[in-house]
Design a protein around this motif. Structure first.
Motif, PDB file in Angstrom:
ATOM      1  N   PHE A  68       0.896  -1.197  -0.001  1.00 58.02           N
ATOM      2  CA  PHE A  68      -0.296   0.000  -0.073  1.00 58.02           C
ATOM      3  C   PHE A  68       0.870   1.315   0.219  1.00 58.02           C
ATOM      4  O   PHE A  68       1.965   1.201   0.754  1.00 58.02           O
ATOM      5  CB  PHE A  68      -0.799   0.123   1.296  1.00 58.02           C
ATOM      6  N   ILE A  69       0.396   1.994  -0.779  1.00 54.32           N
ATOM      7  CA  ILE A  69       0.985   3.598  -0.778  1.00 54.32           C
ATOM      8  C   ILE A  69       0.229   4.749  -0.301  1.00 54.32           C
ATOM      9  O   ILE A  69      -0.757   4.721  -0.978  1.00 54.32           O
ATOM     10  CB  ILE A  69       1.668   3.850  -2.246  1.00 54.32           C
ATOM     11  N   ILE A  70       0.439   5.525   0.645  1.00 58.80           N
ATOM     12  CA  ILE A  70      -0.233   6.481   1.062  1.00 58.80           C
ATOM     13  C   ILE A  70       0.361   7.892   0.587  1.00 58.80           C
ATOM     14  O   ILE A  70       1.503   7.987   0.404  1.00 58.80           O
ATOM     15  CB  ILE A  70      -0.475   6.741   2.546  1.00 58.80           C
ATOM     16  N   SER A  71      -0.518   8.860   0.125  1.00 57.05           N
ATOM     17  CA  SER A  71      -0.213  10.115  -0.482  1.00 57.05           C
ATOM     18  C   SER A  71      -1.126  11.085  -0.361  1.00 57.05           C
ATOM     19  O   SER A  71      -2.333  10.743  -0.061  1.00 57.05           O
ATOM     20  CB  SER A  71       0.064   9.854  -1.881  1.00 57.05           C
ATOM     21  N   ARG A  72      -0.781  12.419  -0.475  1.00 60.71           N
ATOM     22  CA  ARG A  72      -1.866  13.433  -0.410  1.00 60.71           C
ATOM     23  C   ARG A  72      -1.357  14.847  -1.311  1.00 60.71           C
ATOM     24  O   ARG A  72      -0.287  14.773  -1.715  1.00 60.71           O
ATOM     25  CB  ARG A  72      -1.704  13.913   1.150  1.00 60.71           C
ATOM     26  N   ASN A  73      -2.385  15.253  -1.546  1.00 57.10           N
ATOM     27  CA  ASN A  73      -2.687  16.565  -2.367  1.00 57.10           C
ATOM     28  C   ASN A  73      -3.014  17.502  -1.733  1.00 57.10           C
ATOM     29  O   ASN A  73      -4.424  17.510  -1.704  1.00 57.10           O
ATOM     30  CB  ASN A  73      -3.286  16.345  -4.102  1.00 57.10           C
ATOM     31  N   ASN A  74      -2.352  18.640  -1.012  1.00 57.53           N
ATOM     32  CA  ASN A  74      -2.966  19.462  -0.273  1.00 57.53           C
ATOM     33  C   ASN A  74      -3.523  20.795  -1.161  1.00 57.53           C
ATOM     34  O   ASN A  74      -4.431  21.380  -0.561  1.00 57.53           O
ATOM     35  CB  ASN A  74      -1.847  20.093   0.763  1.00 57.53           C
ATOM     36  N   ASP A  75      -3.453  20.642  -2.390  1.00 56.20           N
ATOM     37  CA  ASP A  75      -3.820  21.573  -3.318  1.00 56.20           C
ATOM     38  C   ASP A  75      -5.448  21.267  -3.550  1.00 56.20           C
ATOM     39  O   ASP A  75      -6.446  21.976  -3.700  1.00 56.20           O
ATOM     40  CB  ASP A  75      -3.292  21.988  -4.559  1.00 56.20           C
ATOM     41  N   GLU A  76      -5.379  19.669  -3.349  1.00 57.47           N
ATOM     42  CA  GLU A  76      -7.077  19.334  -3.738  1.00 57.47           C
ATOM     43  C   GLU A  76      -7.579  18.699  -2.411  1.00 57.47           C
ATOM     44  O   GLU A  76      -8.747  18.448  -2.592  1.00 57.47           O
ATOM     45  CB  GLU A  76      -6.904  18.285  -4.880  1.00 57.47           C
ATOM     46  N   ASN A  77      -6.920  19.024  -1.453  1.00 52.50           N
ATOM     47  CA  ASN A  77      -7.387  18.319  -0.046  1.00 52.50           C
ATOM     48  C   ASN A  77      -7.854  16.853  -0.240  1.00 52.50           C
ATOM     49  O   ASN A  77      -8.917  16.715   0.514  1.00 52.50           O
ATOM     50  CB  ASN A  77      -8.593  19.252   0.483  1.00 52.50           C
TER      51      ASN A  77
END
Length: 124
Positions: A68-77
């Motif tokens: 599993f890989i977790i990631s985030r995009n704070n521009d898109e929340n």
């Protein structure tokens, strides 16, 4: 205040992949750590993965590490959980949770905000 909404669940065969997405609402979301938990068999929800507010730090449960890989995009929340090599034992309800403290928390009891949960089913 943070509200969370999960999407992307479904049914797949063993070995296949699925991406879960958590969309956050509220000004505190971009400064929150976000984690994925699953319902599990015990009383407390089971930790799966966590990502810090900046996206630079992450933690994984041993049984999903390398898959599993977790990631985030704070521009898109949004926070995503890429789940690869899925197995029947990954079948569960998955929850997105947010923690506004600056401490690394891996226990469900330390998270204040929760989504409704989304089902993942892996079977042949």
């Amino acid at each position: 205040q943070v509200s969370l909404e999960e999407s992307g669940g479904g049914s797949v065969r063993p070995g296949e992949s699925l991406i879960l997405r958590c969309e956050g609402f509220g000004p505190a979301f971009s400064n929150s750590s976000v984690a994925w938990f699953r319902r599990g068999a015990g009383k407390e929800r089971e930790f799966v993965a966590r990502i810090g507010w900046s996206g630079r730090t992450s933690n994984y449960a041993d049984d999903v590490k390398g898959r599993f890989i977790i990631s985030r995009n704070n521009d898109e929340n949004t926070v995503s959980l890429q789940m690869n090599s899925l197995a029947p034992e990954d079948t569960d309800i998955y929850y997105c949770a947010a923690d506004t403290s600056s401490v690394i928390h891996l226990s469900a009891r330390d998270y204040d905000y929760w989504g409704q949960g989304i089902r993942v089913a892996v079977s042949s």
